[in-house]
Design a protein around this motif. Structure first.
Motif, PDB file in Angstrom:
ATOM      1  N   HIS A 307       0.844  -1.169  -0.063  1.00 24.16           N
ATOM      2  CA  HIS A 307      -0.082   0.143   0.036  1.00 24.16           C
ATOM      3  C   HIS A 307       0.967   1.018  -0.009  1.00 24.16           C
ATOM      4  O   HIS A 307       1.923   1.193   0.640  1.00 24.16           O
ATOM      5  N   HIS A 309       1.297   4.518   0.902  1.00 23.40           N
ATOM      6  CA  HIS A 309       0.736   5.310   2.056  1.00 23.40           C
ATOM      7  C   HIS A 309       0.828   6.915   1.591  1.00 23.40           C
ATOM      8  O   HIS A 309       1.929   7.204   1.529  1.00 23.40           O
ATOM      9  N   HIS A 349       3.745   0.242   2.823  1.00 24.10           N
ATOM     10  CA  HIS A 349       3.667  -0.994   3.606  1.00 24.10           C
ATOM     11  C   HIS A 349       2.717  -1.905   3.258  1.00 24.10           C
ATOM     12  O   HIS A 349       1.923  -1.752   2.456  1.00 24.10           O
ATOM     13  N   HIS A 351      -0.574  -4.614   3.862  1.00 23.90           N
ATOM     14  CA  HIS A 351      -1.843  -3.867   4.192  1.00 23.90           C
ATOM     15  C   HIS A 351      -2.481  -5.269   4.526  1.00 23.90           C
ATOM     16  O   HIS A 351      -3.639  -5.328   5.072  1.00 23.90           O
ATOM     17  N   HIS A 595      -7.424   6.490   2.254  1.00 22.75           N
ATOM     18  CA  HIS A 595      -6.559   6.240   1.030  1.00 22.75           C
ATOM     19  C   HIS A 595      -6.955   7.100  -0.152  1.00 22.75           C
ATOM     20  O   HIS A 595      -8.268   7.241  -0.369  1.00 22.75           O
ATOM     21  N   HIS A 642      -9.570   4.426   7.555  1.00 23.63           N
ATOM     22  CA  HIS A 642      -9.416   3.954   8.932  1.00 23.63           C
ATOM     23  C   HIS A 642      -8.295   4.838   9.838  1.00 23.63           C
ATOM     24  O   HIS A 642      -7.732   5.940   9.635  1.00 23.63           O
ATOM     25  N   HIS A 644      -4.924   4.974  11.729  1.00 29.50           N
ATOM     26  CA  HIS A 644      -3.736   4.156  11.572  1.00 29.50           C
ATOM     27  C   HIS A 644      -2.879   3.952  12.827  1.00 29.50           C
ATOM     28  O   HIS A 644      -1.641   3.419  12.771  1.00 29.50           O
TER      29      HIS A 644
END
Ligand code: C2O
Ligand code: CU
Length: 672
Positions: A307, A309, A349, A351, A595, A642, A644
């Motif tokens: 992902h 970020h 990172h 996911h 996101h 979401h 983090h």
């Protein structure tokens, strides 16, 4: 007083009231009428005081008091009046009598039961706040009432076999509990059906439909617009195969595997890595390049994804298992492609089981520089991570030492890859905070003697010209992360000639005040403001409470009382201007992360930023805070929204933001 303090104060008052009522009941039962009367007097002060603390808290917003105003306070006040009227006169008479008969009178059920009953009713308040949280719903309220009534009946029965209307009261209590159970259970199951990644959503089309039904804030809107939106599977929303004009293709291969990593001190840690190193290999590009990353999984049995970020890649490249792709199993691979459109500091990172995966080391840096910008000076990327209790910067568990000639431009890119915020101080130089979350600030002024609080997942870029003395970057006022020295004051040569006292004194740095980002820099125009017309508005109230998680009830980190995957999806249409309100009712900080979009901060606690516009991808919503942010829905897809703090996310604090018409063929459901 801050909202956070008011929340604590209100909790304190409610606990005091409960303790005083229960104490009065217990003292009466122990034949101590004087003590009981004194405690009751205390309870009669604390209970109305609770009305005051709730009222004060209400000033911060209805979200903070909803369950208190509708349930807890009426219950407390009613029970207090009943106890005062029934037990009060008897208790007073008994304490005046000061005789054996008086003592006996104190322990009569007509005194003890109302006092303890008021205690149970008072205790129901904090129990409701902690266990059920926001919002109070009829079902949970009924269960709570039934529990209080049951406790009163049990107490009464324990004191005397003759309870008036015992059968009827017991039956009413049981009915309330049953009705509460049914009411609580039914909404949970319907919400489950509305979740886009529920198993039955595997057929393309079902997702968008289900998502539209879940869009509570806009009743009906989603469904009607649904008919006109073209249906696109998220797997079609992929990056291009060619760079922008003038750009080149940058190819990387990252192999996820377990490895023992050696830190700078020689200490070894067991880690999950990309290419055997932590952090993973840096991915760098210039603006307009095509980044192509082949992810392979050697032996991470849990599976892995990438992902990006803070990087607004096409949805199909976003790396969310069960939503935009399946997690890559051992032996598998997945190729990500996107054009490096945004410049600045980002990170990547996994996911998949990201709570564990990121903590174990499956992350790395993504830095994109403007096209043709020659690297001059010192440019350090400094991801801060906690490995087994040790603060590590990059792969250093000791300070990063570097000699820098005075006058050299220095850029420090701070990245928080942990679940909690870190406080940074930079001593020995005046500097500027030039970029936050990859976006340059407007008119960042000179800073010194400041604490910089970096949210989990967030990035700060600091810039300065190397002074003639040492410069020290510290994390959390204890760990020395970086020490830059000029040749003359190199390690072992003792202090140099710069602002030495600052650089040397960690204790002083610990006292430096925290920089308020909403007042830093200078205003600049933005494409929209809080006065713009918003096509959609969503509110997320963050709390803790019992909720249905992925199958079982858990003590969840909740969003509007629900836990993932049962939080209704936010549905938007391409082009919408969306306003998001995030409220933290809990006791922990929630670094909020959407996101695929940067959000513009409109206000924190009702106050608009007075400095630079703040474009963030991760913002810390601290206890009691209310953030208003906005974004343009210009990146169609299915997106995670979401907390983090990834262990909070794992305990339910996630939801989806879905564009109308976008579907997914995947049904892993966990979102990472
Ligand atoms: Cu940094 Cu959903 O992630
Ligand atoms: Cu959180």
């Amino acid at each position: 007083m801050t909202t956070d303090r008011l929340m604590v104060l209100d909790l304190l008052v409610s606990v005091l009231a409960a303790a005083a009522w229960v104490g009065a009941g217990a003292a009466a039962a122990a034949r101590r009428p004087r003590t009981a009367a004194a405690l009751m007097a205390g309870a009669l002060v604390a209970s109305p005081a609770r009305a005051g603390s709730v009222l004060a808290l209400a000033g911060a917003g209805w979200w903070f008091v909803q369950e208190k105003v509708t349930i807890a306070l009426p219950l407390l006040l009613t029970a207090s009046v009943v106890a005062a009227v029934t037990a009060g006169p008897r208790l007073l008479a008994a304490s005046r009598a000061a005789s054996e008969a008086g003592r006996d009178a104190a322990r009569s059920p007509a005194v003890v039961v109302p006092l303890l009953g008021a205690g149970y009713a008072a205790a129901a308040g904090p129990v409701q706040t902690f266990l059920l949280g926001y919002p109070a719903e009829p079902g949970s309220a009924l269960i709570l009432l039934a529990v209080v009534a049951g406790a009163v009946l049990l107490t009464w029965r324990a004191m005397t076999p003759r309870v008036p209307l015992l059968r009827a009261a017991t039956a009413a209590t049981a009915v309330a509990a049953l009705a509460g159970g049914v009411l609580t259970f039914i909404p949970a199951t319907t919400a489950a059906a509305a979740t886009p990644v529920a198993a039955e959503a595997a057929t393309p089309g079902a997702v968008a439909l289900a998502a539209a039904e879940g869009g509570h804030d806009m009743p009906g809107h989603g469904m009607s617009a649904q008919a006109s939106a073209p249906v696109r599977p998220v797997t079609d929303l992929r990056g291009p195969s060619a760079p922008a004009p003038g750009g080149t293709v940058r190819r990387f291969t990252l192999t996820a595997r377990t490895a023992t990593v050696t830190l700078s001190s020689g200490r070894k840690v067991a880690a999950w890595t990309f290419d055997g190193q932590v952090p993973g290999p840096p991915i760098t590009a210039e603006q307009g390049d095509l980044v192509e990353v082949r992810l392979r999984n050697a032996d991470i049995t849990e599976g892995v994804t990438l992902h990006w970020h803070g990087y607004d890649v096409p949805s199909g490249e976003d790396g969310v298992p069960g939503l935009t792709q399946e997690a890559v199993p051992p032996g598998g691979e997945f190729v990500y492609r996107f054009v490096a459109a945004q410049t600045g500091t980002y990170w990547y990172h996994t996911h998949e089981v990201s709570d564990i995966g990121v903590r174990m080391g499956l992350y790395g840096m993504l830095v994109v520089k403007p096209r043709g910008s020659a690297t001059t000076g010192v440019d350090l990327t400094l991801p801060v991570h906690t490995f087994a209790g040790t603060t590590v910067v990059g792969d250093h568990d000791q300070p990063v030492l570097q000699e820098v000639a005075p006058g050299t431009p220095v850029r420090l890119r701070l990245v928080d890859t942990d679940n909690t915020p870190h406080r940074f101080t930079l001593a020995g130089t005046v500097y500027r905070l030039v970029a936050v979350d990859g976006t340059d600030l407007s008119g960042p002024g000179p800073l010194s003697r400041a604490g910089l609080r970096l949210p989990a997942g967030g990035r700060y870029d600091l810039a300065f010209a190397m002074p003639s003395g040492p410069v020290v970057l510290r994390v959390d006022d204890r760990t020395e992360a970086v020490r830059l020295t000029t040749a003359a004051d190199g390690p072992g040569n003792g202090p140099g000639t710069g602002d030495v006292t600052d650089a040397e004194d960690a204790a002083a740095a610990a006292g430096w005040p925290e920089l308020d980002l909403t007042r830093y820099g200078t205003p600049a125009s933005t494409p929209y403001t809080s006065r713009s017309h918003f096509d959609r508005r969503f509110t997320l109230v963050l709390d803790r409470g019992l909720a249905l998680g992925d199958g079982l009830p858990i003590y969840a980190h909740t969003i509007n009382g629900r836990a993932y995957p049962h939080v209704p999806t936010q549905v938007v249409a391409e082009g919408d201007l969306v306003r998001l309100t995030v409220v933290n009712r809990g006791r922990e900080t929630h670094p909020w992360h959407l996101h695929g979009h940067r959000v513009l901060v409109l206000a924190r606690d009702g106050r608009a930023p007075t400095g630079s516009p703040l474009w963030l991808d991760t913002f810390d919503v601290r206890p009691g805070e209310v953030w208003e942010v906005a974004f343009r829905a210009a990146n169609p897809g299915l997106w995670m929204n979401h907390c983090h703090n990834l262990s909070h996310a794992d305990l339910g604090m996630m939801l989806h933001l879905a564009y109308e018409g976008v579907t997914t063929p995947f049904h892993g459901g966990h979102g990472g």
